[in-house]
Scaffold this active site. Structure first.
Site, PDB file in Angstrom:
ATOM      1  N   THR A  65       6.453  -0.445  -6.187  1.00 40.98           N
ATOM      2  CA  THR A  65       6.098  -1.420  -7.383  1.00 40.98           C
ATOM      3  C   THR A  65       5.107  -2.486  -6.959  1.00 40.98           C
ATOM      4  OG1 THR A  65       8.481  -1.308  -8.177  1.00 40.98           O
ATOM      5  CG2 THR A  65       7.432  -3.246  -8.505  1.00 40.98           C
ATOM      6  N   CYS A  89      11.023   0.327  -9.977  1.00 37.33           N
ATOM      7  CA  CYS A  89      12.469  -0.058  -9.525  1.00 37.33           C
ATOM      8  C   CYS A  89      12.594  -0.666  -8.394  1.00 37.33           C
ATOM      9  CB  CYS A  89      13.427   1.352  -9.662  1.00 37.33           C
ATOM     10  SG  CYS A  89      15.075   0.875  -9.384  1.00 37.33           S
ATOM     11  N   VAL A  90      12.936  -1.987  -8.350  1.00 33.96           N
ATOM     12  CA  VAL A  90      13.096  -2.615  -7.103  1.00 33.96           C
ATOM     13  C   VAL A  90      14.787  -2.969  -6.997  1.00 33.96           C
ATOM     14  CG1 VAL A  90      12.117  -4.315  -5.629  1.00 33.96           C
ATOM     15  CG2 VAL A  90      10.963  -3.666  -7.463  1.00 33.96           C
ATOM     16  N   THR A  95      17.298  -8.253   2.945  1.00 39.22           N
ATOM     17  CA  THR A  95      16.115  -9.202   3.343  1.00 39.22           C
ATOM     18  C   THR A  95      15.542  -9.897   2.054  1.00 39.22           C
ATOM     19  OG1 THR A  95      14.299  -7.765   3.359  1.00 39.22           O
ATOM     20  CG2 THR A  95      15.666  -7.868   5.554  1.00 39.22           C
ATOM     21  N   HIS A  97      12.512  -9.400   0.993  1.00 36.77           N
ATOM     22  CA  HIS A  97      11.358  -8.533   0.722  1.00 36.77           C
ATOM     23  C   HIS A  97      11.513  -8.177  -1.151  1.00 36.77           C
ATOM     24  CE1 HIS A  97       8.754  -5.843   2.728  1.00 36.77           C
ATOM     25  NE2 HIS A  97       8.536  -5.201   1.422  1.00 36.77           N
ATOM     26  N   PHE A 122       5.778  -4.344 -18.603  1.00 36.89           N
ATOM     27  CA  PHE A 122       6.405  -4.591 -17.541  1.00 36.89           C
ATOM     28  C   PHE A 122       7.679  -3.716 -17.391  1.00 36.89           C
ATOM     29  CE2 PHE A 122       9.434  -7.110 -14.479  1.00 36.89           C
ATOM     30  CZ  PHE A 122       8.715  -6.885 -13.480  1.00 36.89           C
ATOM     31  N   ARG A 136      20.355   1.625 -16.424  1.00 41.04           N
ATOM     32  CA  ARG A 136      19.374   0.969 -17.268  1.00 41.04           C
ATOM     33  C   ARG A 136      18.253   2.123 -17.272  1.00 41.04           C
ATOM     34  NH1 ARG A 136      22.107  -2.646 -15.390  1.00 41.04           N
ATOM     35  NH2 ARG A 136      22.316  -4.733 -16.365  1.00 41.04           N
TER      36      ARG A 136
HETATM   37  C1  DLZ Z   1       9.188  -1.639   1.089  1.00 39.91           C
HETATM   38  C2  DLZ Z   1       9.941  -1.665  -0.095  1.00 39.91           C
HETATM   39  C3  DLZ Z   1      11.096  -1.812  -0.443  1.00 39.91           C
HETATM   40  C4  DLZ Z   1      12.048  -2.596   0.810  1.00 39.91           C
HETATM   41  N1  DLZ Z   1      11.884  -1.706  -1.388  1.00 39.91           N
HETATM   42  C5  DLZ Z   1      11.243  -1.271  -2.530  1.00 39.91           C
HETATM   43  C6  DLZ Z   1      11.948  -1.020  -3.738  1.00 39.91           C
HETATM   44  O1  DLZ Z   1      13.129  -1.332  -3.720  1.00 39.91           O
HETATM   45  N2  DLZ Z   1      11.197  -0.670  -4.868  1.00 39.91           N
HETATM   46  C7  DLZ Z   1       9.837  -0.423  -4.717  1.00 39.91           C
HETATM   47  O2  DLZ Z   1       9.200   0.109  -5.828  1.00 39.91           O
HETATM   48  N3  DLZ Z   1       9.278  -0.474  -3.560  1.00 39.91           N
HETATM   49  C8  DLZ Z   1       9.816  -0.975  -2.387  1.00 39.91           C
HETATM   50  N4  DLZ Z   1       9.089  -1.054  -1.361  1.00 39.91           N
HETATM   51  C9  DLZ Z   1       7.816  -0.769  -1.272  1.00 39.91           C
HETATM   52  C10 DLZ Z   1       6.633  -1.837  -1.652  1.00 39.91           C
HETATM   53  O3  DLZ Z   1       6.720  -1.822  -3.245  1.00 39.91           O
HETATM   54  C11 DLZ Z   1       5.399  -1.470  -1.227  1.00 39.91           C
HETATM   55  O4  DLZ Z   1       4.978   0.018  -1.595  1.00 39.91           O
HETATM   56  C12 DLZ Z   1       5.101  -1.519   0.139  1.00 39.91           C
HETATM   57  O5  DLZ Z   1       5.386  -2.775   0.478  1.00 39.91           O
HETATM   58  C13 DLZ Z   1       3.883  -1.084   0.653  1.00 39.91           C
HETATM   59  O6  DLZ Z   1       2.737  -2.163   0.049  1.00 39.91           O
END
Ligand code: DLZ
Length: 163
Positions: A65, A89-90, A95, A97, A122, A136
């Site tokens: 993302t 999707c995050v 942590t 992050h 978005f 979702r």
């Molecule tokens: C590193 C990371 C983590 C922990 N979680 C996700 C996530 O849930 N969804 C997502 O799309 N990307 C994640 N990333 C990767 C980061 O978006 C990115 O690709 C890395 O930090 C490298 O810049």
């Protein structure tokens, strides 16, 4: 804000302008691939339903993302699309992050809208767990990809009305 109150795939068909003649980019994060694939499929199906030609939809993948904004900018610059749908999707972990990725991606995508004066949508799920994401991505709350595609077409319609 709660998607529990609004299904992401339910909308008034008549309120969506035709996508005929439009070029639409879709940039998709590979992280949480099963989810982002379902979102991308939803977006494509919705664009086709509203008459965007299949060969005018340009899909590219980025690692995560966080990379969506740069991928979207390159798509705009190279393919001269009318709008870009950013799909990711995050899922919250242990942590902070999650917060940095969400904030970074959100801010950067907002900036792209303003820099290019065109829609960079978005289409990113930011959820506490996998189940919320599945709900979702074609589950009980619909598909955020559908909503993102509708948003792109509505914003293009607004731009045309204001011309
Ligand atoms: C590193 C990371 C983590 C922990 N979680 C996700 C996530 O849930 N969804 C997502 O799309 N990307 C994640 N990333 C990767 C980061 O978006 C990115 O690709 C890395 O930090 C490298 O810049």
């Amino acid at each position: 804000m709660a998607t529990a109150l609004q299904n992401l795939s339910e909308y008034d068909m008549a309120s969506v302008p035709s996508g005929a003649g439009k070029r639409i980019g879709i940039v998709v994060a590979e992280w949480n691939k099963a989810i982002t694939h379902a979102l991308c499929t939803g977006a494509i199906e919705t664009l086709l339903k509203h008459h965007v030609a299949e060969d005018q939809i340009f899909v590219q993948h980025v690692p995560g993302t966080f990379e969506l904004a740069l991928g979207a900018q390159w798509l705009e610059e190279r393919m001269h699309v009318d709008a870009v749908i950013c799909i990711g999707c995050v899922i919250q972990g242990d942590t902070p992050h999650f917060d940095f990725i969400c904030a970074g991606a959100t801010d950067a995508i907002v900036q792209l809208n303003l820099k290019f004066s065109k829609p960079f949508v978005f289409g990113v799920l930011t959820t506490l767990n996998l189940e919320q994401a599945q709900d979702r991505a074609g589950g009980k709350h619909g598909n955020k990809g559908d909503e993102a595609a509708v948003t792109a077409l509505k914003m293009l319609g607004l731009r045309e009305r204001l011309r």
